[in-house]
Design a protein around this motif. Structure first.
Motif, PDB file in Angstrom:
ATOM      1  N   MET A 121       7.540   8.728   4.444  1.00 26.83           N
ATOM      2  CA  MET A 121       8.060   8.174   3.207  1.00 26.83           C
ATOM      3  C   MET A 121       9.221   7.225   3.479  1.00 26.83           C
ATOM      4  O   MET A 121       9.967   7.401   4.441  1.00 26.83           O
ATOM      5  CB  MET A 121       8.501   9.307   2.273  1.00 26.83           C
ATOM      6  N   PRO A 122       9.379   6.202   2.649  1.00 19.22           N
ATOM      7  CA  PRO A 122      10.427   5.200   2.878  1.00 19.22           C
ATOM      8  C   PRO A 122      11.825   5.822   2.917  1.00 19.22           C
ATOM      9  O   PRO A 122      12.152   6.695   2.108  1.00 19.22           O
ATOM     10  CB  PRO A 122      10.277   4.260   1.682  1.00 19.22           C
ATOM     11  N   ALA A 123      12.625   5.362   3.848  1.00 21.25           N
ATOM     12  CA  ALA A 123      13.992   5.867   3.992  1.00 21.25           C
ATOM     13  C   ALA A 123      14.783   5.627   2.711  1.00 21.25           C
ATOM     14  O   ALA A 123      14.723   4.541   2.121  1.00 21.25           O
ATOM     15  CB  ALA A 123      14.679   5.188   5.169  1.00 21.25           C
ATOM     16  N   GLY A 124      15.521   6.638   2.294  1.00 22.29           N
ATOM     17  CA  GLY A 124      16.359   6.520   1.115  1.00 22.29           C
ATOM     18  C   GLY A 124      15.641   6.745  -0.201  1.00 22.29           C
ATOM     19  O   GLY A 124      16.283   6.763  -1.256  1.00 22.29           O
ATOM     20  N   SER A 125      14.333   6.916  -0.167  1.00 27.28           N
ATOM     21  CA  SER A 125      13.574   7.114  -1.400  1.00 27.28           C
ATOM     22  C   SER A 125      13.580   8.577  -1.805  1.00 27.28           C
ATOM     23  O   SER A 125      13.840   9.469  -0.986  1.00 27.28           O
ATOM     24  CB  SER A 125      12.128   6.643  -1.218  1.00 27.28           C
TER      25      SER A 125
ATOM     26  N   ALA B  97       0.835  -1.200   0.000  1.00 27.20           N
ATOM     27  CA  ALA B  97       0.000   0.000   0.000  1.00 27.20           C
ATOM     28  C   ALA B  97       0.869   1.250   0.000  1.00 27.20           C
ATOM     29  O   ALA B  97       2.058   1.224   0.358  1.00 27.20           O
ATOM     30  CB  ALA B  97      -0.922  -0.018   1.216  1.00 27.20           C
ATOM     31  N   LEU B  98       0.269   2.371  -0.402  1.00 27.19           N
ATOM     32  CA  LEU B  98       0.981   3.638  -0.340  1.00 27.19           C
ATOM     33  C   LEU B  98       1.426   3.915   1.098  1.00 27.19           C
ATOM     34  O   LEU B  98       0.666   3.663   2.040  1.00 27.19           O
ATOM     35  CB  LEU B  98       0.075   4.779  -0.807  1.00 27.19           C
ATOM     36  N   PRO B  99       2.629   4.427   1.288  1.00 22.57           N
ATOM     37  CA  PRO B  99       3.047   4.789   2.649  1.00 22.57           C
ATOM     38  C   PRO B  99       2.177   5.913   3.187  1.00 22.57           C
ATOM     39  O   PRO B  99       1.596   6.696   2.424  1.00 22.57           O
ATOM     40  CB  PRO B  99       4.492   5.241   2.469  1.00 22.57           C
ATOM     41  N   ALA B 100       2.081   5.998   4.498  1.00 21.59           N
ATOM     42  CA  ALA B 100       1.286   7.062   5.108  1.00 21.59           C
ATOM     43  C   ALA B 100       1.925   8.408   4.811  1.00 21.59           C
ATOM     44  O   ALA B 100       3.157   8.529   4.798  1.00 21.59           O
ATOM     45  CB  ALA B 100       1.191   6.842   6.614  1.00 21.59           C
TER      46      ALA B 100
ATOM     47  N   ARG C  70       6.964   4.898  -9.605  1.00 17.68           N
ATOM     48  CA  ARG C  70       6.037   3.875  -9.105  1.00 17.68           C
ATOM     49  C   ARG C  70       5.106   4.467  -8.041  1.00 17.68           C
ATOM     50  O   ARG C  70       3.917   4.129  -7.981  1.00 17.68           O
ATOM     51  CB  ARG C  70       6.821   2.685  -8.548  1.00 17.68           C
ATOM     52  N   PHE C  71       5.638   5.353  -7.215  1.00 18.79           N
ATOM     53  CA  PHE C  71       4.817   6.010  -6.192  1.00 18.79           C
ATOM     54  C   PHE C  71       3.742   6.878  -6.843  1.00 18.79           C
ATOM     55  O   PHE C  71       2.565   6.831  -6.466  1.00 18.79           O
ATOM     56  CB  PHE C  71       5.720   6.863  -5.298  1.00 18.79           C
ATOM     57  N   VAL C  72       4.142   7.678  -7.824  1.00 17.27           N
ATOM     58  CA  VAL C  72       3.174   8.535  -8.526  1.00 17.27           C
ATOM     59  C   VAL C  72       2.093   7.679  -9.171  1.00 17.27           C
ATOM     60  O   VAL C  72       0.893   8.011  -9.106  1.00 17.27           O
ATOM     61  CB  VAL C  72       3.885   9.412  -9.570  1.00 17.27           C
ATOM     62  N   ASN C  73       2.488   6.566  -9.760  1.00 19.71           N
ATOM     63  CA  ASN C  73       1.491   5.689 -10.376  1.00 19.71           C
ATOM     64  C   ASN C  73       0.531   5.101  -9.348  1.00 19.71           C
ATOM     65  O   ASN C  73      -0.649   4.901  -9.630  1.00 19.71           O
ATOM     66  CB  ASN C  73       2.177   4.577 -11.164  1.00 19.71           C
TER      67      ASN C  73
ATOM     68  N   ILE D  54      -0.383  14.606  -5.615  1.00 23.22           N
ATOM     69  CA  ILE D  54       0.868  13.928  -5.271  1.00 23.22           C
ATOM     70  C   ILE D  54       1.471  14.539  -4.012  1.00 23.22           C
ATOM     71  O   ILE D  54       1.971  13.825  -3.125  1.00 23.22           O
ATOM     72  CB  ILE D  54       1.841  13.979  -6.456  1.00 23.22           C
ATOM     73  N   ALA D  55       1.420  15.870  -3.897  1.00 21.81           N
ATOM     74  CA  ALA D  55       1.907  16.524  -2.681  1.00 21.81           C
ATOM     75  C   ALA D  55       1.121  16.043  -1.463  1.00 21.81           C
ATOM     76  O   ALA D  55       1.696  15.802  -0.389  1.00 21.81           O
ATOM     77  CB  ALA D  55       1.793  18.035  -2.829  1.00 21.81           C
ATOM     78  N   GLU D  56      -0.183  15.901  -1.628  1.00 23.93           N
ATOM     79  CA  GLU D  56      -1.002  15.438  -0.505  1.00 23.93           C
ATOM     80  C   GLU D  56      -0.607  14.029  -0.090  1.00 23.93           C
ATOM     81  O   GLU D  56      -0.594  13.693   1.105  1.00 23.93           O
ATOM     82  CB  GLU D  56      -2.478  15.496  -0.883  1.00 23.93           C
ATOM     83  N   ALA D  57      -0.274  13.178  -1.071  1.00 25.83           N
ATOM     84  CA  ALA D  57       0.127  11.807  -0.746  1.00 25.83           C
ATOM     85  C   ALA D  57       1.453  11.780   0.008  1.00 25.83           C
ATOM     86  O   ALA D  57       1.688  10.888   0.829  1.00 25.83           O
ATOM     87  CB  ALA D  57       0.221  10.974  -2.024  1.00 25.83           C
ATOM     88  N   ILE D  58       2.325  12.730  -0.248  1.00 26.54           N
ATOM     89  CA  ILE D  58       3.627  12.773   0.431  1.00 26.54           C
ATOM     90  C   ILE D  58       3.526  13.431   1.798  1.00 26.54           C
ATOM     91  O   ILE D  58       4.070  12.933   2.789  1.00 26.54           O
ATOM     92  CB  ILE D  58       4.663  13.519  -0.435  1.00 26.54           C
ATOM     93  N   PHE D  59       2.807  14.550   1.865  1.00 26.87           N
ATOM     94  CA  PHE D  59       2.787  15.371   3.080  1.00 26.87           C
ATOM     95  C   PHE D  59       1.482  15.301   3.868  1.00 26.87           C
ATOM     96  O   PHE D  59       1.441  15.727   5.027  1.00 26.87           O
ATOM     97  CB  PHE D  59       3.022  16.846   2.718  1.00 26.87           C
ATOM     98  N   GLY D  60       0.406  14.838   3.215  1.00 32.42           N
ATOM     99  CA  GLY D  60      -0.907  14.969   3.833  1.00 32.42           C
ATOM    100  C   GLY D  60      -1.452  16.377   3.682  1.00 32.42           C
ATOM    101  O   GLY D  60      -2.436  16.739   4.328  1.00 32.42           O
ATOM    102  N   ASP D  61      -0.836  17.184   2.822  1.00 40.21           N
ATOM    103  CA  ASP D  61      -1.203  18.589   2.652  1.00 40.21           C
ATOM    104  C   ASP D  61      -0.977  18.983   1.195  1.00 40.21           C
ATOM    105  O   ASP D  61       0.164  19.075   0.740  1.00 40.21           O
ATOM    106  CB  ASP D  61      -0.345  19.459   3.572  1.00 40.21           C
ATOM    107  N   PRO D  62      -2.048  19.228   0.427  1.00 34.53           N
ATOM    108  CA  PRO D  62      -1.889  19.554  -0.995  1.00 34.53           C
ATOM    109  C   PRO D  62      -1.272  20.918  -1.253  1.00 34.53           C
ATOM    110  O   PRO D  62      -0.888  21.212  -2.393  1.00 34.53           O
ATOM    111  CB  PRO D  62      -3.325  19.496  -1.528  1.00 34.53           C
ATOM    112  N   THR D  63      -1.170  21.746  -0.228  1.00 34.42           N
ATOM    113  CA  THR D  63      -0.598  23.083  -0.430  1.00 34.42           C
ATOM    114  C   THR D  63       0.926  23.089  -0.362  1.00 34.42           C
ATOM    115  O   THR D  63       1.551  24.108  -0.663  1.00 34.42           O
ATOM    116  CB  THR D  63      -1.135  24.078   0.609  1.00 34.42           C
TER     117      THR D  63
END
Length: 322
Positions: free
Chosen positions: A73-77, A66-69, A283-286, A120-129
């Motif tokens: 984000m995964p270490a080293g990614s 599953a997508l990381p929370a 792969r994450f973006v997909n 995509i920003a929201e998926a990384i940070f939880g915040d689309p801004t």
């Protein structure tokens, strides 16, 4: 009646037209951008053989997990690199109405492509801004993604085999194609009903070439840019304009006396471009795009920006080969 708005829309139409994807076959320009660390570069375009055949729609398969929370984000990614920086850098235009254009009231760049970046920003940070929008030249989309000066490019960009040599593309997020714009009182149903009629397109574009290939022989009229075509259309100097339906939608939004007709007669699959140096990021973006297709986010984005032109179609089906 169409002349009434020439002065009002010319400036916006001209800049909108600059972002049209038709005719853009530009490969990576290595003469004007210095590659950053970890960037993937290529030989100058003139030295390269034609790109081998490929399926330009086929991208890297998302991971099985599953997508990381957000915020973890995964270490080293590369996603962790973006997280530590505190923002996602999106490369796009500021003049493609409905996809990425500057709102004259707020000054903010907004549209369908910008929302792809925000998701995509929201998926990384939880915040689309948490996104930095970097306006890039139309001819710098490939090099900006390849040299790492932006994290992603979402800018009505067609995935093709030549570009795949320089950048990774996401799965397809929007299906565009060439159509034709005519007056609302026109009885034409497609470009093939305009045989012998004048149809405008930008000089040197593939859109212009495609008009002349139609079996009913519309008369192709070349103008320096699509904004000039809109002015000619409003002055009744031409009977229609033909280019990507995304650009025509922006023109129709400016001119209430115009409509876009017919089925697409070319295919222009839009995808998000990224550096080849970070396949895990592709792969994450997909995975984000896959989730958004499934949970209705893609449909809501379509309805927000393009709903005036009809019901949302099904989102493009993802294709993976790696």
């Amino acid at each position: 009646m169409r002349i009434r708005a020439v002065l009002a829309v010319t400036a916006l139409a001209a800049t909108t037209a600059l972002a049209a994807c038709s005719g853009d076959t530009s490969p990576l320009d290595t003469t004007t951008s210095m590659p950053q660390q970890n960037a993937v570069t290529a030989a100058p375009p003139a030295e390269r053989a034609p790109a081998p055949a490929c399926n330009p729609r086929a991208s890297l398969r998302p991971g099985s997990s599953a997508l990381p929370a957000p915020g973890d984000m995964p270490a080293g990614s590369y996603m962790e690199t973006i997280q530590k920086r505190g923002r996602l850098v999106l490369g796009t235009s500021q003049d493609t109405l409905l996809f990425s254009s500057r709102n004259p009231f707020t000054g903010q760049i907004e549209g369908f492509d910008v929302d792809m970046g925000r998701q995509i920003a929201e998926a990384i940070f939880g915040d689309p801004t948490k996104i930095q929008i970097k306006v890039i030249g139309y001819d710098k989309r490939v090099s900006s993604a390849a040299d790492g000066s932006v994290d992603i490019v979402a800018d009505t960009m067609t995935a093709n085999c030549d570009r795949w040599r320089d950048v990774n593309f996401s799965s397809i997020y929007y299906e565009a194609g060439q159509k034709v714009l005519v007056s609302k009182n026109s009885t034409a149903k497609s470009i093939d009903d305009l045989g012998g009629k004048k149809v405008c397109s930008a000089a040197g574009s593939t859109s212009f070439e495609n008009i002349g290939k139609r079996p009913t022989k519309p008369v192709a009229v070349a103008k320096p840019a699509f904004g000039d075509c809109l002015v000619a259309f409003q002055r009744n100097e031409v009977d229609g304009i033909s280019t990507d339906d995304t650009i025509l939608a922006g023109m129709a939004a400016q001119d209430p006396y115009a409509k876009v007709i017919g089925k697409r007669f070319t295919e222009e699959p839009y995808a998000i471009a990224m550096s080849k140096a970070h396949p895990e990021f592709t792969r994450f973006v997909n995975a984000v795009l896959e989730r958004n297709r499934a949970d209705g986010t893609w449909k809501k984005t379509y309805e927000r920006w393009l709903g005036d032109f009809g019901a949302a179609p099904p989102p493009p089906t993802a294709v993976y080969d790696k």
